[in-house]
Design a protein around this motif. Structure first.
Motif, PDB file in Angstrom:
ATOM      1  N   LEU A  64      29.415 -10.190 -54.723  1.00  0.00           N
ATOM      2  CA  LEU A  64      28.363  -9.710 -55.615  1.00  0.00           C
ATOM      3  C   LEU A  64      27.229  -9.033 -54.860  1.00  0.00           C
ATOM      4  O   LEU A  64      26.792  -7.933 -55.230  1.00  0.00           O
ATOM      5  CB  LEU A  64      27.827 -10.873 -56.449  1.00  0.00           C
ATOM      6  N   ASP A  65      26.726  -9.664 -53.812  1.00  0.00           N
ATOM      7  CA  ASP A  65      25.609  -9.080 -53.063  1.00  0.00           C
ATOM      8  C   ASP A  65      25.982  -7.721 -52.483  1.00  0.00           C
ATOM      9  O   ASP A  65      25.160  -6.792 -52.467  1.00  0.00           O
ATOM     10  CB  ASP A  65      25.159 -10.023 -51.946  1.00  0.00           C
ATOM     11  N   GLU A  66      27.209  -7.605 -52.015  1.00  0.00           N
ATOM     12  CA  GLU A  66      27.674  -6.330 -51.458  1.00  0.00           C
ATOM     13  C   GLU A  66      27.692  -5.243 -52.522  1.00  0.00           C
ATOM     14  O   GLU A  66      27.286  -4.100 -52.270  1.00  0.00           O
ATOM     15  CB  GLU A  66      29.063  -6.508 -50.863  1.00  0.00           C
ATOM     16  N   ARG A  67      28.126  -5.578 -53.726  1.00  0.00           N
ATOM     17  CA  ARG A  67      28.177  -4.588 -54.797  1.00  0.00           C
ATOM     18  C   ARG A  67      26.773  -4.201 -55.269  1.00  0.00           C
ATOM     19  O   ARG A  67      26.523  -3.034 -55.582  1.00  0.00           O
ATOM     20  CB  ARG A  67      28.997  -5.123 -55.977  1.00  0.00           C
ATOM     21  N   ILE A  68      25.848  -5.164 -55.306  1.00  0.00           N
ATOM     22  CA  ILE A  68      24.465  -4.832 -55.663  1.00  0.00           C
ATOM     23  C   ILE A  68      23.886  -3.884 -54.624  1.00  0.00           C
ATOM     24  O   ILE A  68      23.209  -2.898 -54.971  1.00  0.00           O
ATOM     25  CB  ILE A  68      23.610  -6.105 -55.784  1.00  0.00           C
ATOM     26  N   ALA A  69      24.150  -4.141 -53.355  1.00  0.00           N
ATOM     27  CA  ALA A  69      23.667  -3.258 -52.288  1.00  0.00           C
ATOM     28  C   ALA A  69      24.247  -1.856 -52.447  1.00  0.00           C
ATOM     29  O   ALA A  69      23.556  -0.855 -52.211  1.00  0.00           O
ATOM     30  CB  ALA A  69      24.034  -3.837 -50.924  1.00  0.00           C
ATOM     31  N   THR A 118      30.403 -10.838 -62.620  1.00  0.00           N
ATOM     32  CA  THR A 118      31.358 -11.617 -61.851  1.00  0.00           C
ATOM     33  C   THR A 118      32.500 -12.045 -62.765  1.00  0.00           C
ATOM     34  O   THR A 118      32.394 -11.988 -64.002  1.00  0.00           O
ATOM     35  CB  THR A 118      30.692 -12.860 -61.239  1.00  0.00           C
ATOM     36  N   ARG A 162      18.767  -9.858 -63.697  1.00  0.00           N
ATOM     37  CA  ARG A 162      19.737 -10.934 -63.557  1.00  0.00           C
ATOM     38  C   ARG A 162      19.113 -12.277 -63.920  1.00  0.00           C
ATOM     39  O   ARG A 162      17.897 -12.378 -64.085  1.00  0.00           O
ATOM     40  CB  ARG A 162      20.301 -10.966 -62.134  1.00  0.00           C
ATOM     41  N   GLU A 194      13.642  -5.925 -58.839  1.00  0.00           N
ATOM     42  CA  GLU A 194      14.514  -6.994 -59.322  1.00  0.00           C
ATOM     43  C   GLU A 194      13.739  -7.856 -60.295  1.00  0.00           C
ATOM     44  O   GLU A 194      12.699  -8.418 -59.957  1.00  0.00           O
ATOM     45  CB  GLU A 194      15.060  -7.853 -58.192  1.00  0.00           C
ATOM     46  N   ARG A 230      22.332  -0.109 -55.121  1.00  0.00           N
ATOM     47  CA  ARG A 230      21.020   0.290 -54.598  1.00  0.00           C
ATOM     48  C   ARG A 230      21.143   1.587 -53.805  1.00  0.00           C
ATOM     49  O   ARG A 230      20.315   2.508 -53.945  1.00  0.00           O
ATOM     50  CB  ARG A 230      20.432  -0.812 -53.728  1.00  0.00           C
ATOM     51  N   ARG A 282      14.098 -11.120 -62.713  1.00  0.00           N
ATOM     52  CA  ARG A 282      14.981 -12.288 -62.793  1.00  0.00           C
ATOM     53  C   ARG A 282      14.473 -13.278 -63.841  1.00  0.00           C
ATOM     54  O   ARG A 282      13.291 -13.569 -63.909  1.00  0.00           O
ATOM     55  CB  ARG A 282      15.060 -12.964 -61.429  1.00  0.00           C
TER      56      ARG A 282
END
Length: 259
Positions: free
Chosen positions: A188-193, A125, A54, A16, A196, A18
């Motif tokens: 968002l976190d769910e989609r990043i996971a 988003t 990000r 990641e 991955r 940032r």
């Protein structure tokens, strides 16, 4: 103590990267481009199979730091060096052998948009906004940047983005082909996971070879058809193919990322 404006973490096969300047809407200075370039080198040397790029504070990047740009007006040599660094950093991102995912929240403007477009995929988003604004400053977007824009949205939409410098929202960008996916902020976190997990399921050797083929045929680097033919043939004797074929015959998921 020097403020950390670019951070990199690599864990469980995912890197990641940032941008950490939220009080300036993650506007990018020449020093930050240098840090980004160095961080991409570290990712290239790692075993990461996905890079997530990000910004912090709910903003991807507002683009170039205008105050620094003003200082460069009096120093053409420094300005040229800065432009070269931006170009080389975006090319390094585009040519990474692993998958790359830009996660875009809020503003994604100018050079920041160039970074996002250099990634393989873009997850945004619903509040994301995109603008390419050199025409407002009497400038041009670089040839490499224009190539990426045209490759994603076509010549007609590229003209609309570049000539008018008008912003587009996430829904429009998705419809034009700039984005891979749009989600609400809560998910968002769910989609990043999920990304991955997806990256961990496929062969690193296949990803690297396919990306090089796409890059050559899309103009990211000179086309070498002999090299591409050799990459194709070499895949048949690579350990990833043996594992993939064995897993297919045994009706199980392949394990490509074993230590």
């Amino acid at each position: 103590m020097t403020e950390q404006l670019i951070s990199l973490s690599i864990e469980d096969g995912c890197a990641e990267l940032r941008i950490e300047r939220p009080h300036k809407r993650n506007a990018l200075t020449r020093a930050m481009w240098g840090e980004l370039h160095a961080a991409l080198g570290a990712v290239a040397r790692s075993s990461a199979h996905l890079l997530v790029l990000r910004g912090s504070g709910g903003v991807f990047s507002a683009g170039a730091d205008i105050e620094e740009m003003g200082a460069f007006l009096a120093d053409p040599v420094q300005l040229a060096a800065s432009n070269a660094l931006v170009r080389d950093t975006q090319l390094a991102l585009e040519r990474l052998s692993c998958m790359t995912l830009a996660v875009v929240e809020g503003a994604c403007v100018g050079g920041g948009c160039g970074l996002a477009l250099a990634c393989d995929f873009r997850l945004a988003t619903e509040n994301a906004r995109f603008a390419i604004t050199p025409a407002r400053l009497g400038l041009l977007y670089s040839a490499e940047d224009v190539r990426r824009v045209v490759g994603l949205v076509g010549a007609a939409r590229a003209r609309q983005l570049l000539l008018t410098a008008q912003p587009v929202d996430a829904a429009t960008a998705l419809g034009w082909g700039m984005l891979t996916e749009v989600c609400d902020a809560a998910g968002l976190d769910e989609r990043i996971a999920a990304w991955r997990a997806l990256a961990a399921e496929v062969s690193p050797n296949s990803v690297a070879g396919i990306k090089r083929s796409i890059g050559m045929l899309g103009g990211a680097e000179p086309a070498d058809f002999q090299a591409l033919a050799e990459l194709f043939e070499a895949a048949f004797v690579h350990p990833d193919f043996r594992e993939g074929a064995r897993a297919f015959l045994e009706k199980r998921a392949p394990r490509f990322h074993q230590p």
